[in-house]
Design a protein around this motif. Structure first.
Motif, PDB file in Angstrom:
ATOM      1  N   UNK A  88       0.830  -1.205   0.000  1.00  0.00           N
ATOM      2  CA  UNK A  88       0.000   0.000   0.000  1.00  0.00           C
ATOM      3  C   UNK A  88       0.861   1.250   0.000  1.00  0.00           C
ATOM      4  N   UNK A  89       0.383   2.247  -0.669  1.00  0.00           N
ATOM      5  CA  UNK A  89       1.048   3.534  -0.745  1.00  0.00           C
ATOM      6  C   UNK A  89       0.385   4.494   0.241  1.00  0.00           C
ATOM      7  N   UNK A  90       1.031   5.611   0.488  1.00  0.00           N
ATOM      8  CA  UNK A  90       0.403   6.650   1.309  1.00  0.00           C
ATOM      9  C   UNK A  90      -0.802   7.204   0.552  1.00  0.00           C
ATOM     10  N   UNK A  91      -1.908   7.355   1.271  1.00  0.00           N
ATOM     11  CA  UNK A  91      -3.142   7.845   0.659  1.00  0.00           C
ATOM     12  C   UNK A  91      -3.546   9.172   1.282  1.00  0.00           C
ATOM     13  N   UNK A  92      -4.385   9.902   0.584  1.00  0.00           N
ATOM     14  CA  UNK A  92      -4.882  11.181   1.094  1.00  0.00           C
ATOM     15  C   UNK A  92      -6.062  10.997   2.038  1.00  0.00           C
ATOM     16  N   UNK A  93      -6.694   9.855   2.002  1.00  0.00           N
ATOM     17  CA  UNK A  93      -7.855   9.595   2.850  1.00  0.00           C
ATOM     18  C   UNK A  93      -8.092   8.102   2.954  1.00  0.00           C
ATOM     19  N   UNK A  94      -9.073   7.743   3.752  1.00  0.00           N
ATOM     20  CA  UNK A  94      -9.414   6.341   3.950  1.00  0.00           C
ATOM     21  C   UNK A  94     -10.046   5.753   2.702  1.00  0.00           C
ATOM     22  N   UNK A  95      -9.865   4.448   2.554  1.00  0.00           N
ATOM     23  CA  UNK A  95     -10.556   3.683   1.521  1.00  0.00           C
ATOM     24  C   UNK A  95     -11.289   2.566   2.258  1.00  0.00           C
ATOM     25  N   UNK A  96     -12.592   2.612   2.250  1.00  0.00           N
ATOM     26  CA  UNK A  96     -13.394   1.593   2.938  1.00  0.00           C
ATOM     27  C   UNK A  96     -13.598   0.403   2.023  1.00  0.00           C
ATOM     28  N   UNK A  97     -13.456  -0.795   2.612  1.00  0.00           N
ATOM     29  CA  UNK A  97     -13.491  -2.028   1.845  1.00  0.00           C
ATOM     30  C   UNK A  97     -14.475  -3.022   2.440  1.00  0.00           C
ATOM     31  N   UNK A  98     -14.968  -3.927   1.603  1.00  0.00           N
ATOM     32  CA  UNK A  98     -15.799  -5.048   2.045  1.00  0.00           C
ATOM     33  C   UNK A  98     -15.040  -6.334   1.767  1.00  0.00           C
ATOM     34  N   UNK A  99     -14.918  -7.192   2.776  1.00  0.00           N
ATOM     35  CA  UNK A  99     -14.291  -8.496   2.605  1.00  0.00           C
ATOM     36  C   UNK A  99     -15.227  -9.376   1.791  1.00  0.00           C
ATOM     37  N   UNK A 100     -14.712  -9.970   0.690  1.00  0.00           N
ATOM     38  CA  UNK A 100     -15.554 -10.812  -0.152  1.00  0.00           C
ATOM     39  C   UNK A 100     -15.051 -12.249  -0.254  1.00  0.00           C
ATOM     40  N   UNK A 101     -13.803 -12.511   0.184  1.00  0.00           N
ATOM     41  CA  UNK A 101     -13.298 -13.875   0.119  1.00  0.00           C
ATOM     42  C   UNK A 101     -12.085 -14.025   1.017  1.00  0.00           C
ATOM     43  N   UNK A 102     -11.980 -15.194   1.631  1.00  0.00           N
ATOM     44  CA  UNK A 102     -10.756 -15.610   2.314  1.00  0.00           C
ATOM     45  C   UNK A 102     -10.485 -17.047   1.910  1.00  0.00           C
ATOM     46  N   UNK A 103      -9.213 -17.391   1.866  1.00  0.00           N
ATOM     47  CA  UNK A 103      -8.824 -18.750   1.509  1.00  0.00           C
ATOM     48  C   UNK A 103      -7.440 -19.013   2.077  1.00  0.00           C
ATOM     49  N   UNK A 104      -7.223 -20.212   2.551  1.00  0.00           N
ATOM     50  CA  UNK A 104      -5.919 -20.596   3.082  1.00  0.00           C
ATOM     51  C   UNK A 104      -5.230 -21.533   2.095  1.00  0.00           C
TER      52      UNK A 104
END
Length: 187
Positions: A157-173
């Motif tokens: 991740x780079x430095x951002x000017x503000x937050x980015x809200x995310x939704x988790x859609x998948x996890x896998x091991x």
């Protein structure tokens, strides 16, 4: 409108490459390699920054012809060669392997490509993805997290000017304690 996806292997402390561009910590299991290969097969267009392009184009165009190439490596090499690619660089003179070179404004070109009809685009390379992140162009983040702390290097991740809200859609091991997490950007 196309979906723009940023996904890479990442260390637990958030780096895509350790100091000195060392990637030795991120060698995938066979299962993970197949997952990445299937992603390449499903990607309509791949966007590359210079550094990652140089690494990929120095190996994958002929990887299927190397002694001991596995069926999985042969398949990945074929998929990679066949996939249309755009390389963003002001220092490279020419590209090949089903790629075209963009030397101008990367963010403007990525926005133009994203606005087109078509299938998913992958953005490859932390610096290029960072510019797209700051411009709000990334629709999905895929982190394939290895259980290793590398202590520095190239951040995912780079430095951002503000937050980015995310939704988790998948996890896998995956084997070796590698965990995939996939998030969509909340718009």
């Amino acid at each position: 409108m196309r979906k723009l996806i940023y996904g890479m292997n990442v260390s637990l402390d958030g780096y895509v490459a350790a100091p000195g561009d060392d990637l030795g910590w991120s060698v995938p299991s066979d299962e993970l390699f197949q997952w990445w290969s299937d992603r390449v097969g499903a990607t309509e267009l791949a966007l590359y920054g210079r550094k990652l392009w140089e690494g990929m184009s120095s190996h994958w165009p002929t990887a299927d012809q190397q002694p001991g190439a596995t069926p999985a490596h042969i398949e990945f090499a074929r998929r990679w060669r066949d996939m249309p690619k755009v390389v963003f660089s002001s220092t490279i003179g020419a590209v090949d392997w089903n790629a075209r070179l963009v030397t101008g404004d990367a963010v403007a070109e990525i926005a133009r490509l994203r606005a087109e009809d078509g299938g998913p685009m992958d953005i490859n390379g932390a610096t290029l993805a960072g510019a797209a992140m700051r411009a709000g162009l990334i629709d999905e983040y895929v982190l394939v997290t290895a259980p290793v702390l590398v202590g520095g290097g190239t951040p995912f991740f780079t430095a951002l000017d503000g937050w980015v809200n995310l939704n988790l859609v998948e996890t896998r091991t995956f084997p070796g304690g590698v965990v995939l997490t996939r998030y969509e950007t909340r718009r």
